[in-house]
Design a protein around this motif. Structure first.
Motif, short mmCIF file in Angstrom:
data_model
loop_
_atom_site.label_atom_id
_atom_site.label_comp_id
_atom_site.label_asym_id
_atom_site.label_seq_id
_atom_site.Cartn_x
_atom_site.Cartn_y
_atom_site.Cartn_z
N GLU A 6 77.57 56.32 103.15
CA GLU A 6 78.82 56.88 102.64
C GLU A 6 79.34 57.95 103.59
O GLU A 6 78.57 58.71 104.17
CB GLU A 6 78.59 57.47 101.25
CG GLU A 6 79.87 57.91 100.58
CD GLU A 6 79.65 58.29 99.12
OE1 GLU A 6 80.44 59.11 98.63
OE2 GLU A 6 78.72 57.77 98.49
N ARG A 10 80.61 53.61 105.85
CA ARG A 10 81.39 52.81 104.91
C ARG A 10 82.89 52.98 105.20
O ARG A 10 83.61 53.69 104.51
CB ARG A 10 81.03 53.19 103.47
CG ARG A 10 79.56 52.89 103.17
CD ARG A 10 79.19 53.04 101.72
NE ARG A 10 79.69 51.95 100.91
CZ ARG A 10 79.18 50.72 100.86
NH1 ARG A 10 78.14 50.40 101.62
NH2 ARG A 10 79.71 49.81 100.08
N ASN A 63 84.82 54.51 102.26
CA ASN A 63 84.02 54.37 101.04
C ASN A 63 84.65 53.41 100.02
O ASN A 63 84.74 53.73 98.83
CB ASN A 63 83.77 55.75 100.40
CG ASN A 63 83.06 56.69 101.34
OD1 ASN A 63 82.17 56.31 102.09
ND2 ASN A 63 83.47 57.96 101.31
N LEU A 75 79.71 46.14 104.68
CA LEU A 75 79.18 47.48 104.40
C LEU A 75 77.88 47.42 103.60
O LEU A 75 77.14 48.39 103.54
CB LEU A 75 80.22 48.31 103.64
CG LEU A 75 81.58 48.48 104.33
CD1 LEU A 75 82.49 49.34 103.48
CD2 LEU A 75 81.42 49.05 105.73
N ASN A 76 77.62 46.25 103.00
CA ASN A 76 76.40 46.06 102.21
C ASN A 76 75.39 45.16 102.92
O ASN A 76 74.42 44.71 102.31
CB ASN A 76 76.77 45.49 100.84
CG ASN A 76 77.62 46.46 100.05
OD1 ASN A 76 77.36 47.66 100.04
ND2 ASN A 76 78.66 45.96 99.40
#
Length: 171
Positions: A20, A57, A74, A137-138
């Motif tokens: 983040e 992120r 984010n 991002l994951n």
């Protein structure tokens, strides 16, 4: 502003959950500017920070619609509706495409480059682009979700759009 090197699969940064962002400063602004330059230089419609080796992120998206360049820090998907199946490619996986099932509508919340809350209600291609970039991002790649993966065709090898042909014939 600079064009950054795009990280290619199987680089491990592409499989990490990005961190983040907590500092909204000149470094973040330069990152966003560089990401946009890099995306446009590569003829992409989206780019996530991990794709340039930065585990943060942060995404940029420009699908060529009225929104133009979208920067999100984010980002999170807060609502999904419907379903669509369509082709996807990725700047980090050159030469391959895949048919991926995605939500047809998504609501995305995040922050702008200054930390101010922003939200997008998107459908169809923009929704697909947001989902693809947030997956990055994951640590998720389109090849993980694709119903089929195949060699990407070059634009000149693709069949011409029939509507476009009809428009050209009428001129």
């Amino acid at each position: 502003m600079s064009i950054r090197l795009i990280v290619k699969h199987p680089d491990p940064v592409l499989r990490e959950r990005a961190q983040e962002v907590t500092k909204f400063n000149a470094n973040l602004h330069k990152l966003l500017d560089d990401m946009a330059d890099t995306m446009y230089d590569a003829d992409g419609v989206g780019l996530a920070a991990p794709q340039i080796g930065i585990s943060k992120r942060v995404i940029v998206v420009d699908v060529g619609d009225e929104h133009e360049l979208i920067e999100m820090v984010n980002p999170e998907i807060v609502l999904t509706e419907g379903e669509q199946l369509g082709p996807e490619g990725c700047l980090s996986i050159p030469g391959l495409q895949g048919d991926v099932k995605r939500a047809n509508r998504t609501v995305i919340q995040g922050q702008d480059r200054h930390g101010k809350p922003i939200q997008y209600d998107s459908t169809e291609f923009l929704s697909r682009a947001f989902q693809h970039e947030i997956d990055h991002l994951n640590g998720v790649l389109f090849i993980d979700m694709a119903e089929s993966v195949y060699e990407a065709r070059k634009p000149e090898e693709q069949e011409p759009d029939k509507d476009q042909d009809q428009e050209q014939d009428g001129d």
